[in-house]
Design a protein around this motif. Sequence first.
Motif, PDB file in Angstrom:
ATOM      1  N   HIS A 211       0.807  -1.219   0.000  1.00 25.32           N
ATOM      2  CA  HIS A 211       0.000   0.000   0.000  1.00 25.32           C
ATOM      3  C   HIS A 211       0.841   1.269   0.000  1.00 25.32           C
ATOM      4  O   HIS A 211       0.443   2.281  -0.601  1.00 25.32           O
ATOM      5  CB  HIS A 211      -0.930   0.009   1.223  1.00 25.32           C
ATOM      6  N   ASN A 212       2.000   1.231   0.650  1.00 23.83           N
ATOM      7  CA  ASN A 212       2.800   2.443   0.796  1.00 23.83           C
ATOM      8  C   ASN A 212       4.036   2.469  -0.103  1.00 23.83           C
ATOM      9  O   ASN A 212       4.192   3.357  -0.938  1.00 23.83           O
ATOM     10  CB  ASN A 212       3.200   2.626   2.261  1.00 23.83           C
ATOM     11  N   ASP A 213       4.926   1.485   0.049  1.00 29.98           N
ATOM     12  CA  ASP A 213       6.166   1.482  -0.740  1.00 29.98           C
ATOM     13  C   ASP A 213       5.908   1.240  -2.221  1.00 29.98           C
ATOM     14  O   ASP A 213       6.615   1.773  -3.079  1.00 29.98           O
ATOM     15  CB  ASP A 213       7.127   0.412  -0.215  1.00 29.98           C
ATOM     16  N   MET A 214       4.908   0.450  -2.532  1.00 29.34           N
ATOM     17  CA  MET A 214       4.610   0.158  -3.932  1.00 29.34           C
ATOM     18  C   MET A 214       3.618   1.146  -4.525  1.00 29.34           C
ATOM     19  O   MET A 214       3.895   1.786  -5.540  1.00 29.34           O
ATOM     20  CB  MET A 214       4.044  -1.265  -4.074  1.00 29.34           C
ATOM     21  N   ALA A 215       2.460   1.288  -3.897  1.00 32.32           N
ATOM     22  CA  ALA A 215       1.346   2.033  -4.507  1.00 32.32           C
ATOM     23  C   ALA A 215       1.049   3.367  -3.843  1.00 32.32           C
ATOM     24  O   ALA A 215       0.079   4.029  -4.213  1.00 32.32           O
ATOM     25  CB  ALA A 215       0.095   1.156  -4.484  1.00 32.32           C
ATOM     26  N   GLY A 216       1.876   3.775  -2.880  1.00 36.62           N
ATOM     27  CA  GLY A 216       1.603   5.015  -2.155  1.00 36.62           C
ATOM     28  C   GLY A 216       1.787   6.271  -3.000  1.00 36.62           C
ATOM     29  O   GLY A 216       2.326   6.246  -4.106  1.00 36.62           O
ATOM     30  N   GLU A 217       1.345   7.390  -2.444  1.00 34.87           N
ATOM     31  CA  GLU A 217       1.451   8.679  -3.137  1.00 34.87           C
ATOM     32  C   GLU A 217       2.706   9.458  -2.736  1.00 34.87           C
ATOM     33  O   GLU A 217       2.954  10.542  -3.261  1.00 34.87           O
ATOM     34  CB  GLU A 217       0.209   9.535  -2.841  1.00 34.87           C
ATOM     35  N   GLU A 218       3.482   8.908  -1.815  1.00 34.99           N
ATOM     36  CA  GLU A 218       4.707   9.589  -1.404  1.00 34.99           C
ATOM     37  C   GLU A 218       5.725   9.598  -2.549  1.00 34.99           C
ATOM     38  O   GLU A 218       5.667   8.784  -3.468  1.00 34.99           O
ATOM     39  CB  GLU A 218       5.315   8.886  -0.182  1.00 34.99           C
ATOM     40  N   ASP A 219       6.691  10.526  -2.448  1.00 38.00           N
ATOM     41  CA  ASP A 219       7.664  10.704  -3.531  1.00 38.00           C
ATOM     42  C   ASP A 219       8.519   9.474  -3.781  1.00 38.00           C
ATOM     43  O   ASP A 219       9.003   9.259  -4.900  1.00 38.00           O
ATOM     44  CB  ASP A 219       8.581  11.897  -3.229  1.00 38.00           C
ATOM     45  N   ASP A 220       8.748   8.677  -2.729  1.00 38.22           N
ATOM     46  CA  ASP A 220       9.668   7.538  -2.887  1.00 38.22           C
ATOM     47  C   ASP A 220       8.958   6.215  -3.184  1.00 38.22           C
ATOM     48  O   ASP A 220       9.601   5.174  -3.237  1.00 38.22           O
ATOM     49  CB  ASP A 220      10.543   7.384  -1.637  1.00 38.22           C
ATOM     50  N   SER A 221       7.642   6.233  -3.379  1.00 40.90           N
ATOM     51  CA  SER A 221       6.960   4.987  -3.735  1.00 40.90           C
ATOM     52  C   SER A 221       7.330   4.598  -5.157  1.00 40.90           C
ATOM     53  O   SER A 221       7.688   5.437  -5.982  1.00 40.90           O
ATOM     54  CB  SER A 221       5.441   5.132  -3.616  1.00 40.90           C
ATOM     55  N   TRP A 222       7.241   3.298  -5.435  1.00 42.62           N
ATOM     56  CA  TRP A 222       7.559   2.825  -6.793  1.00 42.62           C
ATOM     57  C   TRP A 222       6.613   3.452  -7.807  1.00 42.62           C
ATOM     58  O   TRP A 222       7.023   3.846  -8.896  1.00 42.62           O
ATOM     59  CB  TRP A 222       7.470   1.298  -6.843  1.00 42.62           C
ATOM     60  N   LYS A 223       5.351   3.550  -7.448  1.00 39.01           N
ATOM     61  CA  LYS A 223       4.346   4.137  -8.340  1.00 39.01           C
ATOM     62  C   LYS A 223       4.713   5.570  -8.699  1.00 39.01           C
ATOM     63  O   LYS A 223       4.739   5.949  -9.885  1.00 39.01           O
ATOM     64  CB  LYS A 223       2.968   4.097  -7.671  1.00 39.01           C
ATOM     65  N   THR A 224       5.019   6.377  -7.691  1.00 36.34           N
ATOM     66  CA  THR A 224       5.326   7.782  -7.935  1.00 36.34           C
ATOM     67  C   THR A 224       6.585   7.946  -8.774  1.00 36.34           C
ATOM     68  O   THR A 224       6.623   8.747  -9.716  1.00 36.34           O
ATOM     69  CB  THR A 224       5.495   8.523  -6.598  1.00 36.34           C
ATOM     70  N   GLN A 225       7.621   7.179  -8.452  1.00 34.51           N
ATOM     71  CA  GLN A 225       8.869   7.281  -9.201  1.00 34.51           C
ATOM     72  C   GLN A 225       8.682   6.889 -10.665  1.00 34.51           C
ATOM     73  O   GLN A 225       9.251   7.501 -11.568  1.00 34.51           O
ATOM     74  CB  GLN A 225       9.941   6.406  -8.557  1.00 34.51           C
ATOM     75  N   LEU A 226       7.870   5.881 -10.913  1.00 33.95           N
ATOM     76  CA  LEU A 226       7.605   5.461 -12.285  1.00 33.95           C
ATOM     77  C   LEU A 226       6.786   6.504 -13.035  1.00 33.95           C
ATOM     78  O   LEU A 226       7.039   6.795 -14.213  1.00 33.95           O
ATOM     79  CB  LEU A 226       6.883   4.107 -12.292  1.00 33.95           C
TER      80      LEU A 226
END
Length: 265
Positions: A211-226
């Motif tokens: 929920h957080n490291d993969m799909a979170g909205e924070e700058d360092d989540s995988w989703k955000t970086q991608l």
Amino acid sequence: MKKAVLVVSFGTTYHDSRRKTIESIEQAIKDELKGFEMRRAFTSRIIIGILKNRDGIEIDGVSEALEKLYKEGYTHVLVQPTLVMGGEENDRMFSAVEEYKDQFKTIICGKPLLSTEKDYERLTTILTDDTREYDEAGTEIIFMGHGTEHVANEAYERLAGVFSRREFDRYHIGTVEAEPTFQDIMEQVKKTDSTRIVLQPLMIVCGDHAHNDMAGEEDDSWKTQLEEEGYQVICRLKGMGELSGVCQILVDHAMEAKGEMEEVE
């Protein structure tokens, strides 16, 4: 003779995911192991503490669960982990079992999810079947594993090797806390012409990391970086424990352990 199966999971604080994954696996094992009392234990003391303090839910650690079984007069205990690999949590489980080995007539541990070459082959088929609709030109599929400093971390490279050997070239495996890193996977993805990424946890439950490291909205989540790299990102918040094939591998390991128990008797 009193027989029990103790299903050992890392645990999760997400109730919905626990019901879809851990409880589903427990029920499947219970259905197959006729005549065995089913008990639950978590290895994460942090999760056990959160559930107790936040929700009033009491879940035993492995030692506490074994102590209860001993005091209740159980003589034959099968301990089946739902862990992905034989890493630190599995070692701790074995340590607890070792302490209680003289308290039971027989106590046997089943294997974690990825233990034999057949397990790796089966899991590859299960995961590619589950994501078949995304396996097309222009899309890369990335699984997020936990990662560990334990030697068992090699399981991720080994699984990736099976994907590669079977020519599932759009599939990638990274970890949150070890190798392959997210940066390693990004290097692989950038070598393609793909514009869409599918993210999915390579974990039994869909918890904080998903929920957080993969799909979170924070700058360092995988989703955000991608997304910052310009990719369209689809997050599948789905623990592996929701997949019937994964559940079946663990049931099979429990049945193998039951066979070993019967040979000892």
